[in-house]
Design a protein around this motif. Structure first.
Motif, PDB file in Angstrom:
ATOM      1  N   GLY A 134       0.852  -1.194   0.000  1.00 41.89           N
ATOM      2  CA  GLY A 134       0.000   0.000   0.000  1.00 41.89           C
ATOM      3  C   GLY A 134       0.869   1.217   0.000  1.00 41.89           C
ATOM      4  N   SER A 135       0.682   2.046  -0.963  1.00 41.35           N
ATOM      5  CA  SER A 135       1.534   3.214  -1.084  1.00 41.35           C
ATOM      6  C   SER A 135       0.657   4.444  -1.044  1.00 41.35           C
ATOM      7  CB  SER A 135       2.282   3.086  -2.399  1.00 41.35           C
ATOM      8  OG  SER A 135       2.892   4.272  -2.750  1.00 41.35           O
ATOM      9  N   GLU A 136       1.278   5.605  -1.159  1.00 41.95           N
ATOM     10  CA  GLU A 136       0.477   6.813  -1.212  1.00 41.95           C
ATOM     11  C   GLU A 136      -0.482   6.715  -2.385  1.00 41.95           C
ATOM     12  OE1 GLU A 136       3.715   6.718  -0.956  1.00 41.95           O
ATOM     13  OE2 GLU A 136       4.442   8.195   0.480  1.00 41.95           O
ATOM     14  N   PRO A 137      -1.643   7.313  -2.221  1.00 41.00           N
ATOM     15  CA  PRO A 137      -2.678   7.164  -3.243  1.00 41.00           C
ATOM     16  C   PRO A 137      -2.211   7.555  -4.644  1.00 41.00           C
ATOM     17  CG  PRO A 137      -3.448   8.518  -1.392  1.00 41.00           C
ATOM     18  CD  PRO A 137      -2.051   8.113  -1.088  1.00 41.00           C
ATOM     19  N   TRP A 138      -1.440   8.649  -4.728  1.00 43.58           N
ATOM     20  CA  TRP A 138      -1.080   9.097  -6.071  1.00 43.58           C
ATOM     21  C   TRP A 138      -0.104   8.126  -6.728  1.00 43.58           C
ATOM     22  CZ3 TRP A 138       0.185  11.849  -1.658  1.00 43.58           C
ATOM     23  CH2 TRP A 138       1.545  11.839  -1.307  1.00 43.58           C
ATOM     24  N   ARG A 139       0.732   7.498  -5.905  1.00 44.04           N
ATOM     25  CA  ARG A 139       1.666   6.543  -6.472  1.00 44.04           C
ATOM     26  C   ARG A 139       0.894   5.330  -6.985  1.00 44.04           C
ATOM     27  NH1 ARG A 139       5.744   9.733  -6.212  1.00 44.04           N
ATOM     28  NH2 ARG A 139       6.625  10.293  -4.227  1.00 44.04           N
TER      29      ARG A 139
ATOM     30  N   VAL B 214       6.701   2.905   6.116  1.00 41.58           N
ATOM     31  CA  VAL B 214       7.612   2.942   4.982  1.00 41.58           C
ATOM     32  C   VAL B 214       7.051   3.876   3.922  1.00 41.58           C
ATOM     33  CG1 VAL B 214       8.690   1.573   3.183  1.00 41.58           C
ATOM     34  CG2 VAL B 214       8.260   0.559   5.415  1.00 41.58           C
ATOM     35  N   HIS B 215       7.759   4.924   3.643  1.00 36.85           N
ATOM     36  CA  HIS B 215       7.264   5.842   2.626  1.00 36.85           C
ATOM     37  C   HIS B 215       8.425   6.596   2.011  1.00 36.85           C
ATOM     38  CE1 HIS B 215       7.849   9.414   5.207  1.00 36.85           C
ATOM     39  NE2 HIS B 215       7.636   8.552   6.170  1.00 36.85           N
ATOM     40  N   ASP B 216       8.171   7.215   0.880  1.00 31.95           N
ATOM     41  CA  ASP B 216       9.201   8.016   0.227  1.00 31.95           C
ATOM     42  C   ASP B 216       9.489   9.272   1.020  1.00 31.95           C
ATOM     43  OD1 ASP B 216      10.059   6.712  -2.049  1.00 31.95           O
ATOM     44  OD2 ASP B 216       8.328   7.340  -3.222  1.00 31.95           O
ATOM     45  N   LEU B 217      10.719   9.639   1.013  1.00 27.83           N
ATOM     46  CA  LEU B 217      11.141  10.911   1.599  1.00 27.83           C
ATOM     47  C   LEU B 217      10.458  12.064   0.857  1.00 27.83           C
ATOM     48  CD1 LEU B 217      13.616  12.314   3.163  1.00 27.83           C
ATOM     49  CD2 LEU B 217      14.753  12.150   0.964  1.00 27.83           C
TER      50      LEU B 217
ATOM     51  N   PRO C  60      17.491   9.760  -3.932  1.00 28.04           N
ATOM     52  CA  PRO C  60      16.833   9.002  -5.001  1.00 28.04           C
ATOM     53  C   PRO C  60      17.692   8.865  -6.258  1.00 28.04           C
ATOM     54  CG  PRO C  60      15.543  10.962  -4.413  1.00 28.04           C
ATOM     55  CD  PRO C  60      16.688  10.916  -3.485  1.00 28.04           C
TER      56      PRO C  60
ATOM     57  N   ARG D 114      -4.390   6.398   8.356  1.00 25.66           N
ATOM     58  CA  ARG D 114      -3.492   5.243   8.393  1.00 25.66           C
ATOM     59  C   ARG D 114      -2.059   5.696   8.638  1.00 25.66           C
ATOM     60  NH1 ARG D 114      -1.378   4.265   2.977  1.00 25.66           N
ATOM     61  NH2 ARG D 114      -2.216   5.865   1.608  1.00 25.66           N
TER      62      ARG D 114
ATOM     63  N   ARG E 271      11.040   9.961  -9.558  1.00 26.00           N
ATOM     64  CA  ARG E 271       9.902   9.623  -8.688  1.00 26.00           C
ATOM     65  C   ARG E 271       8.584  10.055  -9.298  1.00 26.00           C
ATOM     66  NH1 ARG E 271      11.131  10.679  -2.517  1.00 26.00           N
ATOM     67  NH2 ARG E 271       9.894  12.520  -2.953  1.00 26.00           N
TER      68      ARG E 271
ATOM     69  N   PRO F 221      11.215   2.734  -1.284  1.00 20.16           N
ATOM     70  CA  PRO F 221      11.093   1.760  -0.192  1.00 20.16           C
ATOM     71  C   PRO F 221      10.427   0.450  -0.603  1.00 20.16           C
ATOM     72  CG  PRO F 221       9.554   3.583   0.110  1.00 20.16           C
ATOM     73  CD  PRO F 221      10.460   3.961  -1.031  1.00 20.16           C
ATOM     74  N   PHE F 222       9.811   0.442  -1.760  1.00 19.59           N
ATOM     75  CA  PHE F 222       9.166  -0.806  -2.175  1.00 19.59           C
ATOM     76  C   PHE F 222       9.964  -1.530  -3.243  1.00 19.59           C
ATOM     77  CE2 PHE F 222       5.847   2.146  -0.747  1.00 19.59           C
ATOM     78  CZ  PHE F 222       5.485   1.471   0.403  1.00 19.59           C
TER      79      PHE F 222
ATOM     80  N   ASP G 137      17.502   8.539   6.193  1.00 18.22           N
ATOM     81  CA  ASP G 137      16.847   8.559   4.880  1.00 18.22           C
ATOM     82  C   ASP G 137      16.962   7.246   4.123  1.00 18.22           C
ATOM     83  OD1 ASP G 137      16.141  11.120   5.350  1.00 18.22           O
ATOM     84  OD2 ASP G 137      17.601  12.044   4.014  1.00 18.22           O
TER      85      ASP G 137
ATOM     86  N   ARG H  48       0.062  16.645  -9.860  1.00 16.48           N
ATOM     87  CA  ARG H  48       0.492  15.442  -9.168  1.00 16.48           C
ATOM     88  C   ARG H  48      -0.148  14.193  -9.775  1.00 16.48           C
ATOM     89  NH1 ARG H  48       3.203  14.722  -4.457  1.00 16.48           N
ATOM     90  NH2 ARG H  48       4.514  16.374  -5.158  1.00 16.48           N
TER      91      ARG H  48
ATOM     92  N   ARG I 129      13.970   5.437   3.103  1.00 22.11           N
ATOM     93  CA  ARG I 129      12.939   6.254   2.452  1.00 22.11           C
ATOM     94  C   ARG I 129      13.235   6.493   0.968  1.00 22.11           C
ATOM     95  NH1 ARG I 129      11.412  11.284   6.198  1.00 22.11           N
ATOM     96  NH2 ARG I 129      13.642  11.649   6.474  1.00 22.11           N
ATOM     97  N   GLN I 130      14.010   5.621   0.373  1.00 26.14           N
ATOM     98  CA  GLN I 130      14.296   5.723  -1.057  1.00 26.14           C
ATOM     99  C   GLN I 130      13.746   4.488  -1.754  1.00 26.14           C
ATOM    100  OE1 GLN I 130      15.433   8.594  -1.504  1.00 26.14           O
ATOM    101  NE2 GLN I 130      16.017   8.866   0.632  1.00 26.14           N
TER     102      GLN I 130
ATOM    103  N   GLN J   2       1.855   4.857   7.816  1.00 26.68           N
ATOM    104  CA  GLN J   2       2.693   4.145   6.870  1.00 26.68           C
ATOM    105  C   GLN J   2       4.153   4.295   7.274  1.00 26.68           C
ATOM    106  OE1 GLN J   2       1.799   5.224   2.866  1.00 26.68           O
ATOM    107  NE2 GLN J   2       3.130   3.664   2.018  1.00 26.68           N
TER     108      GLN J   2
END
Lengths: 461, 212
Positions: free
Chosen positions: A32-37, B34-37, A175, B30, A252, A137-138, A131, A306, A134-135, B32
Motif C-alpha cells: 500500500g503506497s500513497e494514493p497518487w503513487r 515505509v514511505h518516500d522521503l 533518489p 493510516r 519519482r 522503499p518498495f 533517509d 500530481r 525512504r528511497q 505508513q
C-alpha cells in the motif's frame, strides 16, 4: 528547430521493457503506497511498453559494446557522436545501461583521476541514515533495513559528503543515487552522482534549482502561454511543482520505463531533457482552457500536476518533438540570472557552469583509452562449475566466500526491472553473464579464476 | 464538496520528525512506516466540522532538510495555520524550533496560528524531550501545544482540529481578513452567497465575491 528532425526519425520499436517488468517497478507496492503513487501504478501497468525483439536487442547490445570498448574514439568523431545521441534516444540496452551511464557522464574519467580514498568527518551520517529506508522503499533492492542496497546507498551518499564537505548531503541526492545503484556498483554510482551534481545539475542541491524554476517558467511562456498565464494567476511558484521533478530527474514522477528512457537521454544530452519533459507535462496538463476550468486554485493546480495523465508520461510521448535547445536554456539562464540579481541580490552559491551532456563533458575531461577497470568482487572459479559459481571475493579481505555468494544471490534478485526482465531463464548464470561477450567476440571465458568485474557482474546478471 | 471556509495549513519541522505521517494519519487515517522521503512538497485535504460549519483543510507538507529551506519559504505564503513539529525522541529537533519559528514568522502573515507538536509520543522509552519543555516553549512563544503520535493516531485529529478552532475564533473576533486570500482563508462558494453573518465583522459587504 534542429532538434525536431532528429526526433522524427526515431524508429519503432522504441521500447525496451517487457510486460513482466512491472513487478520491480519502484512505484509498485504490495504494502500500500500513497494514493497518487498507486494511481500511477494502476494505469501504468497496461501500457508498460512493447518488447524489443531479441534480435534487435542483441544487435543493439553489440553496437553498444563496440562503442563502449572504443569510447574515446567514438566520442572524438563527429558523425559518430550524432549516432551516439540517436542511440541514447532509442534507449540504451538494459544490460549495458549502467556502464553507458558511467561513460556518458564522464564518471569513468573522474574515477580514474581519483584513486585515493577519502577520509573525513562524517557529520552527515545521522541524516543520511535516517533517509536510507525512504528511497524507493518498495523496491526489492532497498526494502530491507540494513540490506545491501541501503548499505551501498549509505556508502555512496557518505562518500559524497567527504568529497564535497562544503556541500554536504542534500536529501534529493538520495533518489538519484538509488537509481544509479540499481544499475551499477557503488563506486561507479558515486562517480556518476558526482558528475550529475557537478556537471549536469550544478548547484541544484543548494540554490540553483530555484533559478532553473524561473528558467522553466520563462520557457513555458513560449511553449504554452495558457499554462503560463494560469500558473502566474494562481501565484504558483515554479519551485512548488518542479523541485521534485528536477532534483530527482523525474525518477519519482514517471513510470519506470520512461524514467530509464529519460535518463538515457539526459546522460547523453544534459539538462535540456529535463526541461523538455517538464514543459511537455505542463503544457499537456495545463495547456488548454477546458483543462483549467476544473482547477481554479493553487491547490487544485498542484493536485492536477500530481496526477498527470498516464498517456503524457509514456516514453514515446515524452520524447516527441519539443524544440528547446541548449541555446534557449542558456539564453534564458542569463536573463533569469540578471533578473535574480536585480530582485534578490547575488546568488549565494557559486556553482560551476552547467555542461550540456556527454559531449561537453568529454571535451572538458577527455576520456582515456583505458578499459573499465573494476576491483572484482566476484570470482568465477570454473566455467563449468555451475553449482558453486562464486568463490571468495577480495573486498578488502573482509568478505568470505559465503558472503560473496550471498551477495551475488541478493544482487541477482535485485537487478533492476529491465535487467531482470531481459535475463533468459533458460540460460545458466555463466552463459548469461558471458553472453554479451559472446556477442562481440564469440569467445567464452576461459580457464579458472577468470574474474568478472563488479560492473560486468552487475550489468550483465 | 461545499464548505463554509477553507483553511490552508503548512506542516514544518526538521527532517524525519513525522510530518508526512501526521498528514497521512489525518487525511487517510493510516500510518505508513515505509514511505518516500518528501522532496519539495506533498499535500492533502480533509473536511472537518466546527460549530456546525463544514471547513475544508488544505494541508501542505514540506521537506524538512535545511537545503530546502529557501524553497520551503514559498509555502509559508498564504497559510492560516502551521503545525510546527518536533520529535520527542530527538533533542536536536526540539533545539531547532526557534529557527523554524523565526522563519515562519518572517515569511507568513502575522495572524497565522501555530500549533507546536511533539510527535512520536508512542516512543515513551526513547523520549529525550519532556512534555513540560514543549509546554514551556509553546507558552513562551504564544503557540498551542500538543503531543501526538502519528503511529497510534493519538491526538492527531485534535492537533489539526484545535488549530482550525483557533483560526475560526480569530475569524469571529475579526482578526483575520477573510477576503484576503493571502491570509490562507477562503469563504466557500455557497456560504459566501448565503451567509454573510460571520463575514460581517470583516468586510462582509464583499463576501459574495469570495468564491474564487
Amino acid at each position: 528547430s534542429l532538434e525536431v528532425s532528429q526526433y522524427c526519425c526515431m524508429t519503432a520499436p522504441q521500447y525496451l521493457n517487457t510486460s513482466s517488468n512491472w513487478c520491480l517497478d519502484p512505484s509498485f507496492s504490495t504494502l500500500g503506497s500513497e494514493p497518487w503513487r498507486q494511481q500511477v501504478l494502476s494505469v501504468f501497468l497496461p501500457c508498460s511498453a512493447t518488447d524489443v525483439p531479441p534480435e534487435v536487442l542483441r544487435h543493439r547490445e553489440a553496437k553498444w559494446l563496440e562503442m563502449l570498448n572504443d569510447w574515446d574514439k567514438w566520442m572524438s568523431k563527429r558523425h559518430k557522436k550524432v549516432g551516439l545521441k540517436l542511440r541514447c534516444q532509442k534507449g540504451i540496452p538494459p544490460s549495458l545501461r549502467g556502464r553507458a551511464w558511467l561513460y556518458l557522464s564522464g564518471g569513468k574519467v573522474k574515477r580514474e583521476q581519483n584513486q585515493t580514498s577519502q577520509s573525513g568527518d562524517p557529520k552527515w551520517l545521522d541524516v543520511i541514515e535516517k533517509d536510507l529506508h525512504r528511497q524507493f522503499p518498495f523496491h526489492e533492492m532497498f526494502m530491507a533495513r540494513g540490506g545491501h542496497g541501503q548499505q551501498d546507498l549509505l556508502r555512496v551518499l557518505k562518500a559524497y559528503t567527504l568529497y564535497r564537505p562544503e556541500e554536504g548531503y542534500c536529501q534529493a541526492q538520495a533518489p538519484i543515487a538509488a537509481v544509479l545503484l540499481m544499475h551499477m556498483p557503488a563506486e561507479d554510482a558515486f562517480w556518476t552522482l558526482v558528475q550529475i551534481c557537478e556537471k549536469y545539475l550544478p548547484g541544484y542541491y543548494s540554490e540553483a534549482i530555484q533559478l532553473d524554476g524561473e528558467i522553466l517558467f520563462a520557457l513555458l511562456k513560449r511553449v504554452s502561454p495558457v499554462a503560463h498565464r494560469h500558473l502566474k494567476k494562481h501565484k504558483l511558484d515554479a519551485v512548488l511543482y518542479m523541485t521534485e521533478w528536477f532534483m530527482c530527474a523525474f525518477s519519482r514522477t514517471l513510470p519506470w520505463a520512461s524514467v530509464l528512457r529519460v535518463w538515457d537521454m539526459f546522460f547523453s544530452e544534459g539538462v535540456k531533457i529535463i526541461f523538455r519533459v517538464g514543459l511537455v507535462l505542463l503544457k499537456c496538463m495545463l495547456g488548454s482552457q477546458e483543462k483549467l476550468k476544473a482547477c481554479q486554485g493553487q491547490y487544485e493546480t498542484m493536485e492536477l500536476l500530481r496526477a498527470i495523465e498516464p498517456r503524457y508520461m509514456q516514453e514515446a510521448f515524452l520524447i516527441r518533438e519539443l524544440a528547446v535547445s541548449e541555446r534557449d536554456i542558456e539564453k534564458e539562464h542569463l536573463s533569469q540570472l540578471h533578473h535574480w540579481k536585480e530582485t534578490r541580490g547575488e546568488l549565494h552559491c557559486k556553482s560551476p557552469p552547467r555542461m550540456h551532456g556527454a559531449q561537453a563533458i568529454m571535451a572538458a575531461e577527455p576520456h582515456s583509452h583505458q578499459d573499465l577497470q573494476q576491483k572484482p568482487t566476484i570470482v568465477v572459479e570454473e566455467r563449468t562449475a555451475s553449482s558453486s559459481p562464486a568463490q571468495g571475493g577480495e573486498g578488502g579481505g573482509s568478505r568470505n566466500s559465503n558472503r560473496a555468494h550471498k551477495e551475488k544471490k541478493s544482487r541477482k534478485s535485485s537487478a533492476s526491472p529491465t535487467e531482470k526482465a531481459n535475463a533468459n531463464p533458460s540460460l545458466d548464470n555463466h552463459s548469461y553473464i558471458n553472453q554479451p561477450e559472446l556477442l562481440l567476440r564469440d569467445t567464452p571465458l576461459q580457464g579458472s579464476n577468470q574474474t568478472l568485474s563488479s560492473t560486468e557482474h552487475d550489468t550483465y546478471l | 464538496m461545499a464548505y463554509a471556509y477553507l483553511f490552508k495549513y503548512i506542516i514544518i519541522g526538521d527532517t524525519g520528525v513525522g510530518k508526512s505521517c501526521l498528514l497521512l494519519q489525518f487525511t487517510d487515517k493510516r500510518f505508513q512506516p515505509v514511505h518516500d522521503l518528501t522532496i519539495g512538497v506533498e499535500f492533502g485535504a480533509r473536511m472537518i466540522t466546527i460549530d456546525g460549519k463544514q471547513i475544508k483543510l488544505q494541508i501542505w507538507d514540506t521537506a524538512g532538510q535545511e537545503s530546502f529551506r529557501s524553497i520551503t519559504r514559498s509555502y509559508y505564503r498564504g497559510a492560516a495555520g502551521a503545525l510546527l513539529v518536533y520529535d520527542i525522541t530527538r533533542r536536536d529537533t526540539f533545539n531547532h524550533l526557534t529557527t523554524w519559528l523565526e522563519d515562519a514568522r518572517q515569511h507568513s502573515n502575522s495572524n497565522m496560528v501555530i500549533m507546536l507538536i511533539g510527535n512520536k509520543s508512542d516512543l515513551e522509552s526513547r523520549r529525550e524531550v519532556k512534555k513540560e519543555e514543549g509546554e514551556a516553549f509553546a507558552r513562551e512563544h504564544g503557540l498551542i501545544f500538543m503531543e501526538t503520535s502519528a503511529k497510534t493516531a493519538s491526538n492527531v485529529e485534535e492537533a489539526f482540529i484545535n488549530t482550525a478552532k483557533e483560526i475560526y475564533e480569530k475569524i469571529q473576533e475579526g482578526v483575520f481578513d477573510i477576503n484576503n486570500e493571502a491570509n490562507g482563508i477562503k469563504i466557500g462558494p455557497q456560504h459566501a452567497a448565503t451567509n454573510s453573518s460571520l463575514a460581517g465583522g470583516q468586510g462582509g459587504q464583499q463576501a459574495g465575491g469570495g468564491c474564487c
